[in-house]
Design an enzyme around this catalytic site. Structure first.
Site, PDB file in Angstrom:
ATOM      1  N   HIS A   1      38.807  77.916  67.777  1.00 35.13           N
ATOM      2  CA  HIS A   1      37.937  79.019  68.178  1.00 35.13           C
ATOM      3  C   HIS A   1      38.196  80.292  67.370  1.00 35.13           C
ATOM      4  O   HIS A   1      37.256  80.851  66.798  1.00 35.13           O
ATOM      5  CB  HIS A   1      37.928  79.293  69.680  1.00 35.13           C
ATOM      6  CG  HIS A   1      36.959  80.397  69.917  1.00 35.13           C
ATOM      7  ND1 HIS A   1      35.596  80.195  69.928  1.00 35.13           N
ATOM      8  CD2 HIS A   1      37.123  81.735  69.958  1.00 35.13           C
ATOM      9  CE1 HIS A   1      34.978  81.351  70.004  1.00 35.13           C
ATOM     10  NE2 HIS A   1      35.880  82.303  70.030  1.00 35.13           N
TER      11      HIS A   1
ATOM     12  N   TYR B   1      35.929  83.280  64.521  1.00 35.68           N
ATOM     13  CA  TYR B   1      35.939  84.743  64.353  1.00 35.68           C
ATOM     14  C   TYR B   1      36.543  85.146  63.015  1.00 35.68           C
ATOM     15  O   TYR B   1      36.241  86.228  62.505  1.00 35.68           O
ATOM     16  CB  TYR B   1      36.631  85.429  65.531  1.00 35.68           C
ATOM     17  CG  TYR B   1      35.841  85.261  66.800  1.00 35.68           C
ATOM     18  CD1 TYR B   1      34.455  85.418  66.787  1.00 35.68           C
ATOM     19  CD2 TYR B   1      36.444  84.902  67.986  1.00 35.68           C
ATOM     20  CE1 TYR B   1      33.702  85.227  67.931  1.00 35.68           C
ATOM     21  CE2 TYR B   1      35.697  84.715  69.143  1.00 35.68           C
ATOM     22  CZ  TYR B   1      34.323  84.873  69.108  1.00 35.68           C
ATOM     23  OH  TYR B   1      33.586  84.681  70.239  1.00 35.68           O
TER      24      TYR B   1
ATOM     25  N   HIS C   1      23.547  75.791  67.443  1.00 40.77           N
ATOM     26  CA  HIS C   1      24.306  77.034  67.683  1.00 40.77           C
ATOM     27  C   HIS C   1      25.061  77.471  66.430  1.00 40.77           C
ATOM     28  O   HIS C   1      24.982  78.618  66.006  1.00 40.77           O
ATOM     29  CB  HIS C   1      25.262  76.811  68.850  1.00 40.77           C
ATOM     30  CG  HIS C   1      26.371  77.814  68.971  1.00 40.77           C
ATOM     31  ND1 HIS C   1      26.149  79.124  69.325  1.00 40.77           N
ATOM     32  CD2 HIS C   1      27.713  77.713  68.778  1.00 40.77           C
ATOM     33  CE1 HIS C   1      27.305  79.778  69.346  1.00 40.77           C
ATOM     34  NE2 HIS C   1      28.275  78.935  69.016  1.00 40.77           N
ATOM     35  N   PHE C   2      25.782  76.538  65.818  1.00 45.14           N
ATOM     36  CA  PHE C   2      26.661  77.060  64.765  1.00 45.14           C
ATOM     37  C   PHE C   2      25.956  77.236  63.431  1.00 45.14           C
ATOM     38  O   PHE C   2      26.519  77.871  62.534  1.00 45.14           O
ATOM     39  CB  PHE C   2      27.991  76.289  64.674  1.00 45.14           C
ATOM     40  CG  PHE C   2      27.967  74.870  64.220  1.00 45.14           C
ATOM     41  CD1 PHE C   2      27.647  74.535  62.916  1.00 45.14           C
ATOM     42  CD2 PHE C   2      28.350  73.856  65.090  1.00 45.14           C
ATOM     43  CE1 PHE C   2      27.682  73.221  62.489  1.00 45.14           C
ATOM     44  CE2 PHE C   2      28.383  72.539  64.674  1.00 45.14           C
ATOM     45  CZ  PHE C   2      28.042  72.220  63.372  1.00 45.14           C
ATOM     46  N   HIS C   3      24.735  76.743  63.315  1.00 46.99           N
ATOM     47  CA  HIS C   3      24.013  77.127  62.105  1.00 46.99           C
ATOM     48  C   HIS C   3      23.421  78.534  62.217  1.00 46.99           C
ATOM     49  O   HIS C   3      23.153  79.168  61.206  1.00 46.99           O
ATOM     50  CB  HIS C   3      22.953  76.085  61.733  1.00 46.99           C
ATOM     51  CG  HIS C   3      23.576  74.885  61.075  1.00 46.99           C
ATOM     52  ND1 HIS C   3      24.101  73.843  61.797  1.00 46.99           N
ATOM     53  CD2 HIS C   3      23.812  74.584  59.777  1.00 46.99           C
ATOM     54  CE1 HIS C   3      24.629  72.945  60.966  1.00 46.99           C
ATOM     55  NE2 HIS C   3      24.466  73.376  59.727  1.00 46.99           N
TER      56      HIS C   3
ATOM     57  N   ARG D   1      25.020  64.814  68.660  1.00 45.03           N
ATOM     58  CA  ARG D   1      25.316  65.355  67.338  1.00 45.03           C
ATOM     59  C   ARG D   1      26.098  64.301  66.559  1.00 45.03           C
ATOM     60  O   ARG D   1      26.537  63.302  67.127  1.00 45.03           O
ATOM     61  CB  ARG D   1      26.119  66.660  67.445  1.00 45.03           C
ATOM     62  CG  ARG D   1      27.498  66.478  68.048  1.00 45.03           C
ATOM     63  CD  ARG D   1      28.252  67.791  68.262  1.00 45.03           C
ATOM     64  NE  ARG D   1      28.817  68.328  67.029  1.00 45.03           N
ATOM     65  CZ  ARG D   1      29.846  69.196  66.987  1.00 45.03           C
ATOM     66  NH1 ARG D   1      30.431  69.618  68.103  1.00 45.03           N
ATOM     67  NH2 ARG D   1      30.291  69.651  65.844  1.00 45.03           N
ATOM     68  N   ARG D   2      26.320  64.537  65.274  1.00 41.06           N
ATOM     69  CA  ARG D   2      27.176  63.697  64.441  1.00 41.06           C
ATOM     70  C   ARG D   2      26.777  62.226  64.492  1.00 41.06           C
ATOM     71  O   ARG D   2      27.637  61.350  64.578  1.00 41.06           O
ATOM     72  CB  ARG D   2      28.635  63.811  64.897  1.00 41.06           C
ATOM     73  CG  ARG D   2      29.151  65.215  64.834  1.00 41.06           C
ATOM     74  CD  ARG D   2      30.585  65.322  65.237  1.00 41.06           C
ATOM     75  NE  ARG D   2      31.251  66.331  64.445  1.00 41.06           N
ATOM     76  CZ  ARG D   2      32.476  66.786  64.666  1.00 41.06           C
ATOM     77  NH1 ARG D   2      33.175  66.314  65.665  1.00 41.06           N
ATOM     78  NH2 ARG D   2      32.992  67.685  63.881  1.00 41.06           N
TER      79      ARG D   2
END
Ligand code: HAS
Ligand code: CU
Length: 546
Positions: A222, A226, A373-375, A437-438
């Protein structure tokens, strides 16, 4: 030698390697989205040694999420820290050594990845087992990045000696806080790799404890996100207001945000493990609550950065409640890319809220929602901001003008549209249809016709991204090799604070924040890790499923 010649050279190498990694890693993105709509190009790639979708996905994740980011960020910080203090590195050889260690690590990890011996995806969860050199390589990249940090701390010490009592300039402080946060976070992955994975992958021990490994991983995983985000924040707070012709609305708030990220980044990692059976629910709740507290620095950021940009737009003649937005420098690709990145981050951040809600997470965990989300976060807030930074940094480093501002603008907008389409499709198929996913969806026996419109939307988005990605490299190569020499030198944009009063001393003081950070980590992770280590069950053999 010209001042900063060595720093510029180091930064150029870091960024050159980062861009090379992104080029290879990025190429697999569109291939994945094509596979999902039934256009499987992987068999054709056998000739160049890419054996499977999962090997490609591992390259995509490792090169983009781990290598592009880490090399870019360490290179960027060498630049920001030295310019912010207007001071050369204290021990430039140390930073050269750091780059060499990182590069050796990259090579050591890349060889098994390219040889299909490390198709374990970028999270390398045991009991999937890769070649030992993959893990050793990642370790060296991390150790090298630590050494980059030491080089910066020594430089800080030298600056502090000459400037006792002065406030650390914001850009240098924010870069240092990010580096220290990284150093604490990577202890988790170092423990995982050194104590659990390497002995097991070498066959010194028979089995591994997947639950403990995952917990160490997410202790790191996590704050890792950041570590990616905060360099973009350095630019959004410290540079972008200047590029917009304005001032930093509140420097104390900007500092506070970085300290809060230091304190709160680590003790939230269990929000990636809400479904893990081996972690007690109470601790997951604690991490969920702490994750929500992380919205505070993000919302302060949204407010402060927008207010700062507004000072610029109004100084340029912007009027009205929202009419000023039109007066932002939208014609400047460096600015436009970063503002578009921020807009995408609003959606990525809201999705993060949903992920972090312990119960709602069950609806989206391990579905396509998560790559959606992470794109928007890693792929947009961070990566598109880094492109924006490159649009002034490359001219600065190469002494040549940006090859084409127009191509830069097209690139930024194509990325924006592409990510909107792709992430929208991915979020919907994940949430509504629980599409995993994946997975190689194109050949999955459970493929459903209702998914098609959304997978097609994601595919179209990926085509925009492919074009946008190519435009990045056209401009990079054009700038470095073909563009005209700069007429006047470029300096790092540094936003002045709106209120020139120096920030309060407690916002430039490491001790209380470090003590608080360690204490929070001990409370949030101590008992969880203690119990997992006490009950360690090193029972799982390694699996190679590819
Ligand atoms: Fe996340 C999964 C929760 C932020 C990256 N995240 C991931 C994964 C990645 C990732 C890579 O709680 C997948 C990991 C894997 O492979 O399994 N994430 C959050 C939360 C936040 C968050 C609460 N994530 C990020 C950032 C990332 C990132 C940043 C990369 C850089 N994430 C999760 C959770 C999971 C997760 C769970 C696990 C899901 C699962 O089940 O597996 C927050 O930090 C977000 C806060 C941000 C905001 C937005 C503030 C907006 C700003 C912009 C202002 C601009 C404006 C526009 C208003 C609230 C600062 C101005 C416009 C003008 C015109 C002037
Ligand atoms: Cu997270």
């Amino acid at each position: 030698m010209m001042k900063f010649a060595r720093e510029n050279r180091l930064t150029s190498w870091h960024i050159g390697i980062a861009l090379t990694a992104l080029f290879i890693g990025g190429a697999f993105g569109p291939l994945q989205k094509m596979e999902h709509v039934g256009i499987n190009l992987y068999p054709a790639l056998n000739n160049i040694g890419i054996q499977s979708y999962y090997q490609g996905l591992s390259l995509h994740g490792v090169l983009n999420a781990l290598v592009w980011t880490t090399f870019f960020i360490t290179g960027f910080f060498v630049f920001t820290v030295s310019r912010s203090w207007n001071r050369e590195l204290r021990y430039p050889r140390l930073n050269t050594a750091a780059l060499i260690v990182m590069t050796l690590g990259l090579v050591s990890a890349a060889v098994p990845l390219l040889g299909n011996k490390a198709s374990v995806l970028y999270t390398f969860y045991p009991p999937l087992q890769a070649d030992t050199f993959f893990y050793l390589g990642l370790t060296l990249v991390v150790v090298g990045s630590w050494i980059v940090g030491y080089g910066l701390y020594f430089t800080y010490g030298a600056w502090r000696k000459d400037n006792p009592g002065a406030r650390t300039p914001f850009i240098a402080l924010a870069s240092l806080i990010t580096m220290v946060m990284w150093q604490i976070a990577t202890l988790g992955v170092a423990a995982e790799i050194l104590f659990l994975i390497i002995p097991w992958s070498l066959g010194w021990v028979e089995g591994i404890d997947p639950q403990l490994s995952r917990t160490f991983f997410w202790f790191f995983g996590h704050p890792l996100v950041y570590f990616w985000l905060l360099p973009a924040y350095v630019s959004w707070y410290g540079m972008l207001p200047k590029q917009a012709g304005g001032k930093l609305f509140s420097e104390p708030l900007a500092r506070l945000v970085f300290w809060l990220f230091l304190a709160l980044s680590v003790p939230v990692g269990l929000h990636h493990q809400f479904t893990d059976p081996g972690v007690p629910a109470g601790w997951k709740v604690l991490h969920a609550v702490l994750t929500f507290s992380l919205f505070i620095p993000s919302l302060i950021t949204a407010f402060t950065v927008v207010a700062s940009l507004e000072t610029g737009a109004r100084a340029r003649g912007g009027k009205g409640l929202i009419g000023w937005i039109g007066k932002l420098p939208w014609g400047d690709p460096s600015y436009a890319a970063q503002n578009l990145a921020m807009i995408l981050f609003v959606f990525g951040g809201i999705g993060g809220l949903i992920n972090a809600s312990y119960n709602v997470n069950l609806a989206v965990h391990n579905t396509m929602w998560v790559p959606g989300h992470f794109h928007l976060t890693l792929g947009s807030a961070v990566t598109l901001s880094f492109f924006g930074i490159l649009y002034w940094l490359l001219p600065k480093l190469s002494g040549r003008q940006l090859w084409s501002r127009k191509v830069g603008l097209w690139q930024a907008w194509a990325w924006f549209v592409g990510m909107l389409l792709m992430s929208n499709g991915l979020h919907i198929v994940g949430l509504i249809f629980s599409v995993p996913r994946r997975s190689m969806l194109g050949v999955a026996p459970y493929l459903q016709p209702e998914w098609a419109p959304f997978l097609t939307e994601a595919f179209i988005g990926a085509m925009f991204l492919a074009v946008s990605g190519i435009l990045v490299y056209v401009n990079v190569i054009g700038t470095v090799f073909f563009a005209r020499k700069l007429e006047k030198p470029i300096e790092m944009p540094v936003a002045e604070p709106l209120d020139p009063t120096p920030a309060p001393a407690w916002l430039d003081s490491w001790k209380p924040w470090l003590v608080g950070t360690v204490a929070l980590i001990l409370v949030a992770y101590g008992p969880v890790l203690f119990a997992l280590i006490r009950d360690i069950a090193s029972t799982s053999p390694g699996f190679k499923l590819w």
